[in-house]
Write a protein that holds these residues in place. Sequence first.
Motif, PDB file in Angstrom:
ATOM      1  N   PHE A  89       0.298   2.494 -13.817  1.00 44.24           N
ATOM      2  CA  PHE A  89      -0.564   1.315 -13.721  1.00 44.24           C
ATOM      3  C   PHE A  89      -1.989   1.776 -13.466  1.00 44.24           C
ATOM      4  O   PHE A  89      -2.223   2.929 -13.097  1.00 44.24           O
ATOM      5  N   THR A  90      -2.925   0.855 -13.668  1.00 42.38           N
ATOM      6  CA  THR A  90      -4.319   1.094 -13.305  1.00 42.38           C
ATOM      7  C   THR A  90      -4.590   0.339 -12.010  1.00 42.38           C
ATOM      8  O   THR A  90      -4.326  -0.858 -11.923  1.00 42.38           O
ATOM      9  N   LEU A  91      -5.090   1.043 -11.018  1.00 40.97           N
ATOM     10  CA  LEU A  91      -5.436   0.441  -9.739  1.00 40.97           C
ATOM     11  C   LEU A  91      -6.897   0.004  -9.792  1.00 40.97           C
ATOM     12  O   LEU A  91      -7.770   0.801 -10.153  1.00 40.97           O
ATOM     13  N   VAL A  92      -7.161  -1.266  -9.460  1.00 40.04           N
ATOM     14  CA  VAL A  92      -8.512  -1.810  -9.568  1.00 40.04           C
ATOM     15  C   VAL A  92      -8.975  -2.341  -8.213  1.00 40.04           C
ATOM     16  O   VAL A  92      -8.330  -3.210  -7.618  1.00 40.04           O
TER      17      VAL A  92
ATOM     18  N   GLU B  26       0.468   9.319  -5.831  1.00 37.95           N
ATOM     19  CA  GLU B  26       0.765  10.714  -5.498  1.00 37.95           C
ATOM     20  C   GLU B  26       1.702  11.355  -6.520  1.00 37.95           C
ATOM     21  O   GLU B  26       1.710  12.576  -6.664  1.00 37.95           O
ATOM     22  N   SER B  27       2.460  10.546  -7.243  1.00 38.25           N
ATOM     23  CA  SER B  27       3.407  11.082  -8.225  1.00 38.25           C
ATOM     24  C   SER B  27       2.694  11.720  -9.411  1.00 38.25           C
ATOM     25  O   SER B  27       3.294  12.486 -10.151  1.00 38.25           O
TER      26      SER B  27
ATOM     27  N   VAL C  64       0.821  -1.216   0.000  1.00 39.11           N
ATOM     28  CA  VAL C  64       0.000   0.000   0.000  1.00 39.11           C
ATOM     29  C   VAL C  64       0.853   1.264   0.000  1.00 39.11           C
ATOM     30  O   VAL C  64       0.489   2.249  -0.642  1.00 39.11           O
ATOM     31  N   SER C  65       1.978   1.262   0.692  1.00 38.55           N
ATOM     32  CA  SER C  65       2.825   2.456   0.723  1.00 38.55           C
ATOM     33  C   SER C  65       3.371   2.781  -0.656  1.00 38.55           C
ATOM     34  O   SER C  65       3.386   3.952  -1.067  1.00 38.55           O
ATOM     35  N   ASP C  66       3.821   1.758  -1.375  1.00 38.40           N
ATOM     36  CA  ASP C  66       4.341   1.999  -2.718  1.00 38.40           C
ATOM     37  C   ASP C  66       3.241   2.415  -3.686  1.00 38.40           C
ATOM     38  O   ASP C  66       3.461   3.278  -4.548  1.00 38.40           O
ATOM     39  N   VAL C  67       2.064   1.827  -3.560  1.00 43.00           N
ATOM     40  CA  VAL C  67       0.940   2.233  -4.410  1.00 43.00           C
ATOM     41  C   VAL C  67       0.586   3.690  -4.126  1.00 43.00           C
ATOM     42  O   VAL C  67       0.409   4.491  -5.051  1.00 43.00           O
ATOM     43  N   HIS C  68       0.516   4.056  -2.853  1.00 38.88           N
ATOM     44  CA  HIS C  68       0.191   5.441  -2.493  1.00 38.88           C
ATOM     45  C   HIS C  68       1.221   6.408  -3.073  1.00 38.88           C
ATOM     46  O   HIS C  68       0.863   7.428  -3.680  1.00 38.88           O
ATOM     47  N   ALA C  69       2.512   6.091  -2.921  1.00 37.45           N
ATOM     48  CA  ALA C  69       3.561   6.961  -3.452  1.00 37.45           C
ATOM     49  C   ALA C  69       3.441   7.094  -4.972  1.00 37.45           C
ATOM     50  O   ALA C  69       3.596   8.194  -5.517  1.00 37.45           O
ATOM     51  N   ALA C  70       3.169   6.004  -5.654  1.00 35.97           N
ATOM     52  CA  ALA C  70       3.027   6.050  -7.110  1.00 35.97           C
ATOM     53  C   ALA C  70       1.824   6.894  -7.520  1.00 35.97           C
ATOM     54  O   ALA C  70       1.915   7.691  -8.463  1.00 35.97           O
TER      55      ALA C  70
END
Length: 153
Positions: A44-47, A38-39, A30-36
């Motif tokens: 990627f597409t988050l589903v 926020e960039s 989740v931390s890496d997804v959040h950082a990505a």
Amino acid sequence: MENPVLRVPPASAGDALAYFTSQLAFRTDVSDVHAALESGDPGFTLVDTRGRAAWDQGRVPQAVHLPTDDIAAKAPDLVDRGGPVVVYCWGPGCNGAIRAAAAFARAGYQVKEMLGGMEYWIREGLPIATDDGLAAREPDPLTVPTAGVSCAC
């Protein structure tokens, strides 16, 4: 007394490297997804693969709603096949994200599972989207540092 940790010897360094590197090809957190996200250009597409009631209760901002049972029929219209997909469901006690990842892979998509799912997104105090706007809860000090620092992993 036999050591229960070493009852089965550790893998060789080469085998360990291959195994753990492969895990990173299939999972993110989740931390890496959040950082990505926020960039501004996550790549990627988050589903969100949960059902309608769960989606309405709260979801990760910028996520696309596509329940697992609908992936085969609706993914081509909602998700770009040219880029990677990251899927999530409720949390680590749920295998819904794994089933969704399999469905995306079966449909020809590159896919990763977001470890921890919505549960750990919330527990880390990250923003939650609802029809009323954004909200966030206090981070759970048992799952994330609360002093404004990262786990530095």
